[in-house]
Design a protein around this motif. Sequence first.
Motif, PDB file in Angstrom:
ATOM      1  N   LYS A  27       9.074   8.540  -8.915  1.00 47.55           N
ATOM      2  CA  LYS A  27       9.973   7.982  -9.908  1.00 47.55           C
ATOM      3  C   LYS A  27      10.687   6.749  -9.382  1.00 47.55           C
ATOM      4  CE  LYS A  27      13.287  10.164 -12.550  1.00 47.55           C
ATOM      5  NZ  LYS A  27      14.063  11.380 -12.820  1.00 47.55           N
ATOM      6  N   SER A  28      11.221   6.851  -8.180  1.00 50.48           N
ATOM      7  CA  SER A  28      11.940   5.681  -7.657  1.00 50.48           C
ATOM      8  C   SER A  28      10.989   4.568  -7.268  1.00 50.48           C
ATOM      9  CB  SER A  28      12.868   6.037  -6.505  1.00 50.48           C
ATOM     10  OG  SER A  28      12.532   7.223  -5.910  1.00 50.48           O
ATOM     11  N   PHE A  29       9.729   4.909  -6.985  1.00 45.01           N
ATOM     12  CA  PHE A  29       8.760   3.850  -6.712  1.00 45.01           C
ATOM     13  C   PHE A  29       8.633   2.944  -7.947  1.00 45.01           C
ATOM     14  CE2 PHE A  29       4.376   2.345  -7.285  1.00 45.01           C
ATOM     15  CZ  PHE A  29       4.327   1.436  -6.246  1.00 45.01           C
ATOM     16  N   PRO A  53      -1.642  13.264   0.895  1.00 47.71           N
ATOM     17  CA  PRO A  53      -0.307  12.819   1.339  1.00 47.71           C
ATOM     18  C   PRO A  53       0.790  13.844   1.051  1.00 47.71           C
ATOM     19  CG  PRO A  53      -1.419  11.046   0.177  1.00 47.71           C
ATOM     20  CD  PRO A  53      -2.266  12.256   0.006  1.00 47.71           C
ATOM     21  N   GLU A  54       0.642  14.574  -0.052  1.00 48.22           N
ATOM     22  CA  GLU A  54       1.640  15.604  -0.363  1.00 48.22           C
ATOM     23  C   GLU A  54       1.590  16.747   0.645  1.00 48.22           C
ATOM     24  OE1 GLU A  54       1.270  16.820  -4.457  1.00 48.22           O
ATOM     25  OE2 GLU A  54       1.420  14.723  -5.086  1.00 48.22           O
ATOM     26  N   ILE A  55       0.366  17.060   1.097  1.00 45.29           N
ATOM     27  CA  ILE A  55       0.250  18.077   2.150  1.00 45.29           C
ATOM     28  C   ILE A  55       0.997  17.600   3.387  1.00 45.29           C
ATOM     29  CG2 ILE A  55      -1.370  19.194   3.741  1.00 45.29           C
ATOM     30  CD1 ILE A  55      -3.328  19.415   1.530  1.00 45.29           C
ATOM     31  N   ARG A  64      -1.620  -6.369  -4.872  1.00 48.94           N
ATOM     32  CA  ARG A  64      -1.607  -6.122  -3.436  1.00 48.94           C
ATOM     33  C   ARG A  64      -0.219  -5.736  -2.906  1.00 48.94           C
ATOM     34  NH1 ARG A  64      -5.175  -6.952   0.518  1.00 48.94           N
ATOM     35  NH2 ARG A  64      -6.542  -7.988  -0.951  1.00 48.94           N
ATOM     36  N   GLN A  65       0.778  -6.540  -3.292  1.00 42.81           N
ATOM     37  CA  GLN A  65       2.117  -6.306  -2.736  1.00 42.81           C
ATOM     38  C   GLN A  65       2.620  -4.891  -3.077  1.00 42.81           C
ATOM     39  OE1 GLN A  65       5.020  -8.911  -4.444  1.00 42.81           O
ATOM     40  NE2 GLN A  65       6.679  -8.102  -3.192  1.00 42.81           N
ATOM     41  N   MET A  66       2.497  -4.528  -4.348  1.00 43.60           N
ATOM     42  CA  MET A  66       2.953  -3.202  -4.748  1.00 43.60           C
ATOM     43  C   MET A  66       2.008  -2.127  -4.226  1.00 43.60           C
ATOM     44  SD  MET A  66       5.857  -3.475  -6.178  1.00 43.60           S
ATOM     45  CE  MET A  66       6.214  -4.843  -5.112  1.00 43.60           C
ATOM     46  N   GLY A  67       0.740  -2.497  -4.031  1.00 45.80           N
ATOM     47  CA  GLY A  67      -0.225  -1.549  -3.479  1.00 45.80           C
ATOM     48  C   GLY A  67       0.183  -1.123  -2.068  1.00 45.80           C
ATOM     49  N   ARG A  68       0.654  -2.092  -1.284  1.00 50.25           N
ATOM     50  CA  ARG A  68       1.133  -1.769   0.055  1.00 50.25           C
ATOM     51  C   ARG A  68       2.348  -0.841  -0.019  1.00 50.25           C
ATOM     52  NH1 ARG A  68      -1.646  -3.020   4.764  1.00 50.25           N
ATOM     53  NH2 ARG A  68       0.406  -2.882   5.742  1.00 50.25           N
ATOM     54  N   LEU A  69       3.227  -1.187  -0.920  1.00 48.69           N
ATOM     55  CA  LEU A  69       4.440  -0.369  -1.076  1.00 48.69           C
ATOM     56  C   LEU A  69       4.089   1.045  -1.540  1.00 48.69           C
ATOM     57  CD1 LEU A  69       7.584  -0.688  -0.967  1.00 48.69           C
ATOM     58  CD2 LEU A  69       7.496  -0.956  -3.453  1.00 48.69           C
ATOM     59  N   GLU A  70       3.132   1.123  -2.460  1.00 45.83           N
ATOM     60  CA  GLU A  70       2.685   2.417  -2.981  1.00 45.83           C
ATOM     61  C   GLU A  70       2.126   3.279  -1.848  1.00 45.83           C
ATOM     62  OE1 GLU A  70      -0.176   1.922  -6.131  1.00 45.83           O
ATOM     63  OE2 GLU A  70      -0.831   4.016  -6.023  1.00 45.83           O
ATOM     64  N   LEU A  71       1.336   2.633  -0.992  1.00 42.55           N
ATOM     65  CA  LEU A  71       0.748   3.362   0.131  1.00 42.55           C
ATOM     66  C   LEU A  71       1.839   3.859   1.077  1.00 42.55           C
ATOM     67  CD1 LEU A  71      -1.923   4.155   1.502  1.00 42.55           C
ATOM     68  CD2 LEU A  71      -1.782   2.030   2.785  1.00 42.55           C
ATOM     69  N   GLU A  72       2.801   2.994   1.305  1.00 43.85           N
ATOM     70  CA  GLU A  72       3.864   3.332   2.240  1.00 43.85           C
ATOM     71  C   GLU A  72       4.745   4.455   1.691  1.00 43.85           C
ATOM     72  OE1 GLU A  72       7.921   1.091   3.310  1.00 43.85           O
ATOM     73  OE2 GLU A  72       6.133  -0.172   3.309  1.00 43.85           O
ATOM     74  N   ARG A  73       5.116   4.336   0.405  1.00 43.76           N
ATOM     75  CA  ARG A  73       6.024   5.327  -0.174  1.00 43.76           C
ATOM     76  C   ARG A  73       5.325   6.619  -0.559  1.00 43.76           C
ATOM     77  NH1 ARG A  73      10.445   2.163  -1.847  1.00 43.76           N
ATOM     78  NH2 ARG A  73      10.776   1.092   0.110  1.00 43.76           N
ATOM     79  N   LEU A  74       4.131   6.483  -1.158  1.00 50.57           N
ATOM     80  CA  LEU A  74       3.512   7.643  -1.776  1.00 50.57           C
ATOM     81  C   LEU A  74       2.234   8.079  -1.075  1.00 50.57           C
ATOM     82  CD1 LEU A  74       3.849   6.284  -5.420  1.00 50.57           C
ATOM     83  CD2 LEU A  74       5.503   7.672  -4.180  1.00 50.57           C
ATOM     84  N   GLY A  75       1.679   7.175  -0.255  1.00 51.14           N
ATOM     85  CA  GLY A  75       0.455   7.521   0.452  1.00 51.14           C
ATOM     86  C   GLY A  75      -0.806   7.297  -0.363  1.00 51.14           C
ATOM     87  N   TRP A  76      -0.716   6.559  -1.452  1.00 53.23           N
ATOM     88  CA  TRP A  76      -1.894   6.383  -2.305  1.00 53.23           C
ATOM     89  C   TRP A  76      -2.432   4.970  -2.229  1.00 53.23           C
ATOM     90  CZ3 TRP A  76       1.447   8.897  -6.535  1.00 53.23           C
ATOM     91  CH2 TRP A  76       1.424  10.280  -6.351  1.00 53.23           C
ATOM     92  N   ILE A  84      -7.082  -2.392  -4.924  1.00 54.41           N
ATOM     93  CA  ILE A  84      -7.189  -3.687  -4.263  1.00 54.41           C
ATOM     94  C   ILE A  84      -8.087  -3.584  -3.023  1.00 54.41           C
ATOM     95  CG2 ILE A  84      -5.838  -5.401  -2.949  1.00 54.41           C
ATOM     96  CD1 ILE A  84      -5.319  -5.703  -5.849  1.00 54.41           C
ATOM     97  N   LYS A  85      -8.915  -4.633  -2.837  1.00 55.93           N
ATOM     98  CA  LYS A  85      -9.826  -4.634  -1.685  1.00 55.93           C
ATOM     99  C   LYS A  85      -9.061  -4.691  -0.351  1.00 55.93           C
ATOM    100  CE  LYS A  85     -13.692  -7.074  -3.869  1.00 55.93           C
ATOM    101  NZ  LYS A  85     -14.139  -8.423  -4.232  1.00 55.93           N
ATOM    102  N   ASN A  86      -9.612  -4.023   0.651  1.00 61.18           N
ATOM    103  CA  ASN A  86      -9.099  -4.101   2.028  1.00 61.18           C
ATOM    104  C   ASN A  86      -7.571  -3.991   2.132  1.00 61.18           C
ATOM    105  OD1 ASN A  86     -11.765  -4.586   2.766  1.00 61.18           O
ATOM    106  ND2 ASN A  86     -11.490  -6.783   2.400  1.00 61.18           N
ATOM    107  N   LEU A  87      -7.056  -2.963   1.583  1.00 66.40           N
ATOM    108  CA  LEU A  87      -5.600  -2.811   1.566  1.00 66.40           C
ATOM    109  C   LEU A  87      -5.047  -2.524   2.962  1.00 66.40           C
ATOM    110  CD1 LEU A  87      -3.534  -2.959  -0.743  1.00 66.40           C
ATOM    111  CD2 LEU A  87      -3.584  -0.476  -0.822  1.00 66.40           C
TER     112      LEU A  87
END
Lengths: 420, 256, 290
Positions: free
Chosen positions: A39-41, A270-272, A330-342, A346-349
Motif C-alpha cells: 500500500k505505501s509503495f 519474498p513474503e516467505i 525502471r526507476q519504480m521497478g528498482r523501488l518495487e524490487l527493494e520494497r516488495l521483492g518483485w 523491465i529488461k536487466n533490472l
Amino acid sequence: MSKKVLAILLVVAFVFSSFVLAETVNLKLLHRWTQEPDKSFFEEVVKEFEAMHPDVNVDIQTVSNDSFKEKITVMLGTADAPDIFFTWPGEFTNRFIRAGRVMDITSYMLEDGSMFEYVGSQLIPFVYQGALYGLPYRLDGKVFVYNKEMFAKAGIDKAPETLDEFMEDLEKLAALGMKPIAFGNERPWAVSHYIAALNQKSVPEDVWEKDIDPAVGTWSHPGYVEALHIYEDLVPYFNDYTNALKHDQARVAFMQGQHAMMYLEIVEIPEIGRNGPEGFIDKIGAFPFPATDGPGNQSYLVGYPEGFVVNSNTKHPEEAVAFLKFLTGRQMGRLELERLGWFNGIKNLVTPDEVKPIIYETTQLILNSDRMVNWLDSSLHAKIWAVYSVELQKLTDKVTTPEKVMEAVKKIATEVRKEF
Amino acid sequence: MLIIFYPLFWIIMNSLKTSTELFINSFALPEKPLFQNYIDAWNMGFSKFFFNSILVTASSVAVTVLLSAFCAYALARLDIKFKNLILYLIIGGLLLSPHSALISLYKIFDALNIYNTYFAMIVPYIAFRIPFAVFLMYGYFKDFPGDLEDAARIDGCSTLKIFMRIVMPISKPIIAATTIVSSIFTWNEFIFALVFIESEELVTIPVGLSRFRDALQTNWTGMMAGIVLASLPMIIAFLFMSKSFIRGLTAGSVKG
Amino acid sequence: MNKKKYFNYFYVIPAILFVLIFVYFPIIMNFYNSFFRMTSYSDTKTFVGFAHYIKMFNDPIFYTAIKNNFLYAGFSILFQVGLGMILAILLEGRFIGKRIGTFFRNSLFIPSIISIPAVALLWYFIYNPQIGLLNGMLDLVGLEQLKTAWLANPKTAIYSVIMMSQWQYTGYIMVLLIVSIQKIPKELYESAVIDGANEFQKAIYITIPSIKSMLAVTTIITFIGSFKLFSEIFIMTGGGPYNTTQVLGTYMYRAAFKFDEMGFGSAVAVIIFAITFAISIFQLKSFKTT
C-alpha cells in the motif's frame, strides 16, 4: 418557520447532489493491494509522480484480491470507473478490450521507443489482435518450492525433472512419515494452478488454446482426463483437510517444516523471506512442474504477469499513459524490487548478486521460459470455471472420477457456447 | 452459558498471541499478552473502517429518525388527506426484502452517479429504515394525550413549534428506541455495503472485516483482534443501556 | 388556515419519496429486469421473456438453495423459538434469583448485537480443522474420530453454518418471549398455586397459552430471516463445498455479480421477494391480532 422546512428539504437535496467539478487533472488509480508494504509503495509512486507533474493529482483506490474480479467488472460499467487500473492479462482483460473499455497504447509506446525497455515475452500477454493494451507490473510464475534439508534427509540429491522422478521422490519423503506437499485449496484457484500445468502438458497447444475461448471451446480432448489422472495420483501426498485450509494456512505449515514442498507463486517467495522463520529463505530451492510424457510443450511455465491498463474513456489519456509508464518503468521497478521483492517487466533490472539466489533463479525461470501459460481460473469463462472448480474440489476429496469431471465441464462449455 | 462465553473468550485470548503460538496451541493462554495485534489491525485499516461506520451510521440514523418522526407525527396528529393510504404505503415497505432491490439499486445508484460513495450506503439505509421507524413512532404518537397540543394551539403556536417544543421532548423514549434499533441495523449492515462500495477507503467495519481475511498474506491473529474490535462498540453500548436496547428491539420484533 | 393544511404535507413528503424511490421502485424495476439479458459493463439489454425462470427451475443448484433456506428455517424455529421458549420460562420462573436471571438474559442477548460478519469469522476460526476450537475440544474429550473439516465437508457444512446462527439468535428470541411473559397478569399464577399447580404445570397451562401470539410472531420473523440469509454463507463457505451450502441470497449474488448475469439474478430476486412477501403478509395479520 418555513425556513426550517426548506433546510430539511435541502438536506434531502444534498443527498442527491452530485460532485463538484475539479480544476487540475485528476486521475484515478485502482489497484488490489490493501495491506502493507504494498500500500505505501503505491502511495510513494504517486507522490513521486505528482512531484514531477505538479498539475496532476492521482487518487488511489483499492479493492482486495478476492473481490477484485467481481468488482472491476462492475466498476467499469459505472461513471466512477478508474483511469488506470490493475488487471490480469488474457481473457479476463480481453473481454474489456472487446467492450471498448481499454485504451490501445501502442503508438504511445513506439513514439519514444519505451516499448523496447520491456522484456518482450512479458509484453505479449498484453497484446490483443496486434495492439498493445497494458504494461507488466510484476512477473509471476508457479514453481514447486522445496525444503532442501528435508530433501537431503530423504536421500534426494537433485530436484525432480520428470513426473516419474517426482513420484519416486514423493514416496521417499512420505517414508519419513509426513505428507510431503502442503496444499490449501479452500479457494480453488489453488488447484487451478496444478491443473493449468497438467492440462498444458497433456493436451496439444493448439487444442487447449482453442478450448480456452468460450465461444468455441469443447474440452473434448482425452488429454484433459489424463491430466486429472495424474492429479489424482498426487492427492495422497497432500496434507489433510486440503479443501478446508486457506492457501496461506498451508504455507505457514510449510514454513514451519511440517511439509517438504509447496506449489507456490514466485511472488510469494519474498513474503516467505519476510514472514518465514529466520534463515528459512536460504534453505529452500525451486523447480518447475516436472515434465510428463504428454503431447503438450514441456518447457512452458504456468504463470502470467500482472499489470495495469488505461481506461479508454479517460479524459486525460496523455497523463494516464505517462503514469502507467512511470509505475511500470525502471526507476519504480528498482523501488518495487527493494520494497516488495518483485520484478516488473523491465529488461536487466538487477545483477545476480543483488538479490537472494532463490529469487534470482526463479525469476530466470520466468524470463527463460518459452511461453507463459495463463492461470486457469482467470483464463476461463466464469461459469465454466465455477463448474470446473467444484468438480476439482470433489476430485481432491476423492468423491468423483476424472471422467465425470470432464463430462461436467463439457456440459457447461456447451451451454456457454450457445451464449455467443 | 459456557457455550456463549467460551467462543468469545477463546477469540480474545488468541487475539493476544503471536501467529506461531496460535498455530501451535490455540487453547493455551498467551505467553504474554500481545496488544500489537490490535495496533496492527487498527493501522491496517480499522481506523478508517471505524470512521466510515460512524459517519454512515450517524448520518443515516439522524435523517431516518428526523424524517420518520415528522412523517409519523403528521400521520398520527395532523389533518392530512389519504392518511391511511400513506401509512400503509410506508409501513408496507417492511414487507419488502432488501435483497430483492439489490440489483436494481445498483443500477439506480450508477445512473445517479452516487455508486461507490458514502451516499450509496446512506440513501438505502434511510429508505429501508423509514418504514420501521414510522411504524414504531406512529403507534406512540397516536396514543399520547392531545391536551398539551390543544393548549399550545390555542396559544397560537404553529404545528412545527408544537412538534419541536412539546411532542419531541415527551417522546424521548421512543426516539431513543428507534435510534438504537436503526443504529444496530446500520452499524452491522453487510450486503448493501458489499455491493455498492468498491473502494477500500469507503467501506464500513463489517465489509472491511470480511475483506481483511482475503488478502493473500493473512495476519490471523490481527484478524482475530479485528473481530474483537468490530464487536466491542455495540457490546459496550449494550452494557450501558441494556434496557433501551431491549425495549427498542422487542418493540419492533424484526430481525436485523 | 388553508395554507397551514397545505404545509402539513411537507412533513410526510420526504419520507414518502425515500420509500417510493429507493424501496418500491427498485423492486418493480427488478421484476422488469428479470425478463432481460444484460451485463454490468455494457449497456445492451435483450428481451428474453421467461427464459431466466425456465433456466432457474431447471438448475439443481436452485433447488439446493431453496432446500437450504427451508432447512435453516426449520432448525431456527426449533432452536430459537423452541429452546428460546424453554430458556425464557426457566429464567422467568422461580428457579433462579432475579439478579442472576437478568445477568443470564443479558449474556444470552449479546451475540445478537454483534455484526454477522464478526460472528461468522469467529465461527470460521472455531471450525478451522487445524487450529479451531471445535476440533480441539473433541481432542480434549477423546472424540478424535468425530473431527472433520466442518465447513469443507459437504455433510457437515450447512449444519455448521446453521448452528452458528442458533448461537447468535436464540438469546434474542428468548428476550422477546421474556418480555411477553412479563406481561402475563400475576393473578393467573396465584390462583394456579392455590389449585396446587407445580412449576411445570404452570408453564404448560398458563405461560405457553398466554404467549401464544408472541410465539407466532417469533416463528414468522425467524422464518423470514431464514430467507434473507446471505452474509453468513458468503463469509463462511461462499456456497461451497460443491455448492452444497448455496442459499437463495448467495445464488442471486453469484449470478448477478460473479457471472455478470444481472437479469438472471433479478429473476432469483423475484423468487426471494415472492417468498418473503407472502410470509410477511402473515406477519402483518398476526401484528393486528396482538
